[in-house]
Design an enzyme around this catalytic site. Structure first.
Site, PDB file in Angstrom:
ATOM      1  N   GLN A 105       8.064   0.409  10.108  1.00 23.94           N
ATOM      2  CA  GLN A 105       6.945   0.289  11.032  1.00 23.94           C
ATOM      3  C   GLN A 105       6.924  -1.153  11.534  1.00 23.94           C
ATOM      4  O   GLN A 105       6.826  -2.095  10.746  1.00 23.94           O
ATOM      5  CB  GLN A 105       5.615   0.614  10.362  1.00 23.94           C
ATOM      6  N   TYR A 177      -5.107  -3.783  15.643  1.00 20.66           N
ATOM      7  CA  TYR A 177      -4.125  -4.861  15.668  1.00 20.66           C
ATOM      8  C   TYR A 177      -3.666  -5.124  17.103  1.00 20.66           C
ATOM      9  O   TYR A 177      -4.265  -4.611  18.055  1.00 20.66           O
ATOM     10  CB  TYR A 177      -2.959  -4.525  14.730  1.00 20.66           C
ATOM     11  N   ARG A 226       2.280   4.811  16.399  1.00 19.04           N
ATOM     12  CA  ARG A 226       1.040   5.105  15.672  1.00 19.04           C
ATOM     13  C   ARG A 226      -0.140   4.633  16.507  1.00 19.04           C
ATOM     14  O   ARG A 226      -0.187   3.486  16.962  1.00 19.04           O
ATOM     15  CB  ARG A 226       1.014   4.420  14.309  1.00 19.04           C
TER      16      ARG A 226
END
Length: 373
Positions: A105, A177, A226
């Site tokens: 990721q 984020y 994601r």
């Protein structure tokens, strides 16, 4: 649950050059066990144990791209630099030797501070508008050069993932984020081409990251993105409050090159648009698949009695029924299901489910967050 009831979890899945033996994904979970950004033998063994116990696809903890302040914890691993990439090469080789499939990721934490440490990077943190949340300044506003360099860093990390032998790469575009800060109007006040009143306009940065990664890895290497509605800065927030808004948000990202949307909810069983969906109650991943045609991963408190936020205050959880999950997979609502805490505390979780040994499942103990079980 009988063994027959879980068969749907163990159907193979194929997309491009990715073939999985089952529908179970290990969700990415920050572990902070990589001093100086380098994953060691303990990290490799941690992932190898899950691969050996039949996890279909492992997604690594968040690994940060090559930017001066891309992480908010000193033991988060890099996905750049000779030493760190050598560490990840050992991880993927051990996962493959155990019969598993895996992807890193790829992450940039933006202006978000970790609540687990007071450490701050030496370089100023960066974000679309120098904000950590609505009206909360922190760090620098990204320049055009910083944006271009960040896009290039994601592309280089994807190229390195393919070169090292990983099977997929996932972009972390969720949970408040950096990429998610571009999506969110409260943290993206830009007046240039990376901002705008419409969610589709604010998705430009993410789309350019995807396009650059796609160019770096070619057409057949799967890219996962994601995404989430909720932010750690605001658990109740929703970027898309209607299916049309969700289409405007996600479809351009799929068209840019995303193969699989990893749709993060706090509780996977909750319907995304209950006022529209009636009894069918599609969740976030269900709607994303319906609106974009992309494959989707659902995630959110799978197999446990409560959601993950309590873990950070020391709250445990007990095994819970999978009946709702199995029903949704049987009706093809989404393609894959990501399991987090249950796998974090029990490497054998998948094999126990497959063999009908649900009575041997472990409770989740929040102390597991401080160990590599």
């Amino acid at each position: 649950m009988s063994k027959a009831n879980v068969d749907v979890l163990f159907q193979p899945f194929q997309l491009k050059n990715l073939t999985l033996k089952n529908r179970i994904v290990m969700a990415p979970m920050t572990r902070s066990f990589s001093p100086n950004g380098v994953p060691g033998d303990d990290v490799a063994a941690y992932y190898q144990r899950r691969a050996a116990a039949d996890v279909g696809l492992i997604l690594s903890e968040g690994t940060v791209v090559d930017r001066p302040a891309s992480r908010n914890d000193p033991k988060i691993p890099f996905f750049h630099g000779e030493a760190s990439l050598a560490g990840w090469k050992k991880v993927i080789d051990e996962v493959h030797a155990a019969g598993g499939k895996m992807g890193p990721q790829l992450w940039h934490t933006g202006s978000v501070a970790s609540f687990l440490t007071e450490w701050v990077p030496e370089a100023p943190v960066e974000s679309p508008s120098g904000l950590i949340g609505p009206g909360q300044p922190r760090g620098e506003i990204m320049s055009d050069e910083a944006i271009a360099d960040t896009i290039a860093a994601f592309a280089q990390a994807a190229a390195d993932a393919k070169r090292l032998g990983f099977d997929v790469a996932e972009i972390h575009g969720a949970h408040g984020y950096l990429i998610d800060q571009f999506f969110w109007a409260a943290t993206n006040l830009r007046t240039d081409g990376y901002g705008g009143a419409a969610l589709k306009q604010r998705s430009r940065f993410a789309a350019e990251v995807v396009k650059a990664m796609r160019q770096a890895v070619g057409p057949d290497f799967p890219i996962i993105l994601r995404v989430s509605q909720w932010k750690q800065q605001d658990y109740a927030f929703r970027l898309a409050t209607t299916p049309d808004a969700m289409t405007d948000w996600l479809l351009p990202l799929v068209e840019a090159g995303v193969d699989i949307l990893h749709c993060s909810q706090r509780r996977f069983w909750e319907p995304e648009f209950p006022e529209i969906d009636g009894e069918s109650g599609l969740n976030f991943a269900g709607w994303a698949k319906k609106l974009t045609g992309a494959a989707t991963i659902s995630v959110g408190s799978v197999g446990l009695s409560n959601d993950f936020m309590g873990s950070f205050t020391g709250e445990g959880a007990q095994p819970a029924s999978l009946d709702n999950l199995l029903h949704r997979l049987e009706r093809d609502e989404f393609d894959l299901i990501a399991v987090g805490r249950a796998l974090l505390s029990d490497p054998q979780w998948v094999s126990k489910i497959r063999n009908g040994n649900q009575d041997q499942l472990h409770d989740f103990d929040a102390a597991s967050l401080g160990q590599l079980v």
